[in-house]
Design a protein around this motif. Structure first.
Motif, mmCIF file in Angstrom:
data_model
loop_
_atom_site.group_PDB
_atom_site.id
_atom_site.type_symbol
_atom_site.label_atom_id
_atom_site.label_comp_id
_atom_site.label_asym_id
_atom_site.label_seq_id
_atom_site.Cartn_x
_atom_site.Cartn_y
_atom_site.Cartn_z
ATOM 1 N N SER A 1 0.844 -1.188 0.000
ATOM 2 C CA SER A 1 0.000 0.000 0.000
ATOM 3 C C SER A 1 0.881 1.239 0.000
ATOM 4 N N SER A 2 0.431 2.269 -0.683
ATOM 5 C CA SER A 2 1.120 3.566 -0.659
ATOM 6 C C SER A 2 0.616 4.461 0.455
ATOM 7 N N ASN A 3 -0.309 3.955 1.268
ATOM 8 C CA ASN A 3 -1.015 4.804 2.226
ATOM 9 C C ASN A 3 -0.810 4.405 3.682
ATOM 10 N N LEU A 4 0.195 3.603 3.988
ATOM 11 C CA LEU A 4 0.409 3.201 5.374
ATOM 12 C C LEU A 4 0.886 4.363 6.236
ATOM 13 N N TRP A 5 1.500 5.369 5.651
ATOM 14 C CA TRP A 5 1.855 6.576 6.408
ATOM 15 C C TRP A 5 0.606 7.173 7.066
ATOM 16 N N PHE A 6 -0.554 7.032 6.399
ATOM 17 C CA PHE A 6 -1.811 7.514 6.963
ATOM 18 C C PHE A 6 -2.468 6.432 7.820
ATOM 19 N N ALA A 7 -2.596 5.228 7.287
ATOM 20 C CA ALA A 7 -3.303 4.160 7.987
ATOM 21 C C ALA A 7 -2.622 3.792 9.295
#
Length: 611
Positions: free
Chosen positions: A316-322
């Motif tokens: 995922s490219s969004n683990l910084w958020f998740a």
């Protein structure tokens, strides 16, 4: 592209959505523990109404919330297969991850032994005291039958009970509507101690295995209740848990490994720390982080993790958020729930976030999106070859939390709004609609779009994402924290350092770990596994002796060094640096005057929101 494809499909075949489907026979599991003392479970899976042809039985290779491969089939043996009449069937292995069962009569009864001796959120831990089961590490499944419901029968030793987000049925089984839900349902078996309460029409329960006293558990649950209330206040209420219940599946026994793993209606909590003293605060930090996940990542979910694929690594490219924004809120919830004071929050949470962000070589080189994409290589992924991650990587937990902190402070200072509002708006648009899965998982573009809506400034939203999310510009924390009366300063100003990890050897030498970019030893040309023989003409006996040597010098001093590198003895010189470790402290602790406006800003940020 996926949205477009789904839309075209619905337009081309509108009636397919309304065709009735015949109920399919559930997959039935029996889990027994006849040899638990030796960490074995005996598991039987019954597949009925199997289509003609060979049945492909698999063990998962990955697990929800984990992004690397873990190859759970390696702990499966003594495999047997029969048909409905007890006739033995051949279970051939087409690859390392599963079995092909042919010649069945529409029923396959598949039995195997599972070994499990690691109690955490990824694997299975089985012994005479308990069983803590991550389901992908425990239960086999069949390809093509993923949409069938599942029923699990646990054969329990005397005194044991079941803790799980699976649905308990009157016949004693525990059920899931499909494979995705089954695999997302960690289960603890043992003499659970249960505490439950009602909040907003939902049941919240802690099912706990621990060696402490009932009073210690009561105090721990009281803190957990405050954390739950503070988390709900951020989003405007609790999620609609699928069966009206959220379960903390908690194992605090000596044989457990520290971990927390989020799930849709539960979380797996494992730690060998007790529920008293400093260990309790560490454990509560995991509680706060994982409970926040019941919104962020479980329901407010990135599109590139939907659906989770159990047969490959999931990027995922969004683990910084998740994960990263959840890391930020996990610590903030401890402050809002009264577990931390302002001084403790600054020291225990903000110092780590800010220091990691500003001092990590990787954070100044690569973006949070890039760090997220590295998860399959770092998220408990085992490898034996050396890497250069100390110089190229900062965990998406920390780089995400650091950007969440910066964004929260900037929203409060510039836009008279806050990160709570941003999270709540995202929840309303992309998380609130559910049917065992999120109806509108988000993309990176969605996260930027909603930020523009909350600030009413799309230019700012675009700039923030370009600079800090797809880019790697470091936030100016000194300026951002000042309105809250918080100071970023050197933790050991004036002290010298080598900025190196040293392993001291019996012969009074020291072996280096990876040397960091810009550090004294890196600049001097020393690398990992080099052995320091002499520094300033002295042997390196232990850490205390090295600290004494460094204390006798000041930053900028140059010392001779003798070392062995790949079999060759070399000499050189090392220029000492000032220790650049950072800390965040309140103005009060720093003996600085604090204004009424700063106190107000800090209180609005850090004080509890639950009513």
């Amino acid at each position: 592209m996926r949205k477009t494809a789904a839309l075209l499909l619905s337009l081309a075949f509108p009636l397919a959505l309304h065709l009735p489907t015949r109920a399919q026979a559930p997959v039935h599991y029996t889990v027994a523990m006849p040899n638990a003392v030796h960490h074995e479970a005996r598991i039987t899976v019954t597949f009925r109404e199997v289509p003609a042809g060979p049945l492909q039985v698999r063990m998962a290779r990955s697990s929800p919330g984990r992004y690397a491969l873990h190859e759970f089939a390696k702990n499966v043996y003594d495999v047997q297969a029969t048909d409905s009449k007890g006739k033995a069937l051949t279970a051939e292995k087409p690859d390392p991850y599963g079995w092909t069962v042919a010649g069945h009569d529409g029923t396959v009864i598949f039995t195997y032994t599972l070994f499990g001796d690691r109690t955490d959120g990824t694997y299975a831990g089985i012994d005479s005291r308990h069983a803590h089961l991550n389901i992908p590490a425990t239960l086999a499944y069949a390809q093509g039958l993923e949409q069938r419901p599942a029923a699990v029968q646990f054969q329990l030793p005397e005194g044991w009970t079941v803790a799980s987000q699976l649905k308990p049925e009157a016949d004693g089984t525990w059920t899931a509507p499909n494979l995705q839900y089954l695999m997302d349902s960690p289960t603890s078996l043992g003499p659970q101690q249960v505490r439950s309460w009602q909040l907003q029409g939902r049941t919240i329960e802690m099912q706990v295995l621990h060696d402490g006293t009932p009073a210690e558990l009561d105090a721990y649950v009281a803190s957990t209740q405050k954390i739950v209330q503070e988390a709900a206040a951020i989003f405007g209420g609790l999620p609609e848990y699928d069966f009206g219940r959220y379960t903390f599946v908690a194992n605090y026994l000596p044989q457990t490994s520290g971990d927390g793993m989020e799930h849709r209606n539960s979380t797996s909590l494992t730690s060998n720390r007790p529920l008293r003293g400093p260990g309790a605060i560490d454990n509560l930090g995991t509680v706060a982080h994982e409970f926040f996940h019941s919104w962020n990542v479980e329901r407010l979910r990135p599109q590139d993790l939907e659906p989770f694929d159990f047969q490959r690594a999931n990027m995922s490219s969004n683990l910084w958020f998740a994960e990263g924004f959840t890391q930020y809120y996990g610590e903030l919830l401890l402050r809002r729930a009264g577990v931390y004071t302002d001084d403790e929050y600054a020291k225990e949470a903000l110092s780590g976030i800010v220091g990691a962000m500003l001092l990590s070589p990787g954070a100044s080189r690569y973006s949070p999106v890039y760090m997220s994409q590295q998860a399959p290589f770092v998220d408990a992924a085992a490898a034996i070859d050396p890497n250069n991650r100390p110089n190229t990587y900062l965990s998406y937990y920390y780089i995400g939390a650091a950007n969440a902190l910066a964004l929260d402070l900037e929203l409060r200072s510039r836009y008279k709004t806050d990160l709570d509002t941003y999270m709540r708006t995202l929840w309303q648009q992309h998380g609130a609609q559910q049917n065992y899965a999120p109806a509108r998982p988000y993309t990176l573009r969605d996260l930027q779009r909603v930020l523009g809506q909350v600030t009413k400034d799309t230019a700012f939203a675009g700039q923030f994402f370009r600079q800090h999310i797809t880019g790697h510009q470091l936030p100016a924390y000194e300026e951002l924290l000042a309105p809250a009366g918080l100071l970023v300063r050197r933790a050991r100003a004036g002290q010298t350092t080598l900025a190196a990890r040293l392993q001291f050897n019996p012969d009074s030498t020291a072996t280096l770990g990876t040397t960091l970019l810009g550090s004294p030893l890196y600049q001097a040309g020393l690398d990992r596994e080099d052995v320091l023989l002499l520094l300033d003409g002295r042997k390196l006996i232990n850490a205390k002796e090295v600290q004494a040597l460094l204390a006798a010098h000041k930053p900028g001093d140059t010392l001779p060094v003798e070392y062995r590198s790949r079999g060759l003895v070399r000499t050189g010189s090392v220029t000492l640096q000032e220790d650049n470790a950072l800390e965040v402290v309140t103005y009060e602790q720093a003996k600085r005057p604090v204004t009424r406006a700063q106190k107000k800003f800090r209180a609005e940020w850090l004080n509890g929101k639950a009513r």
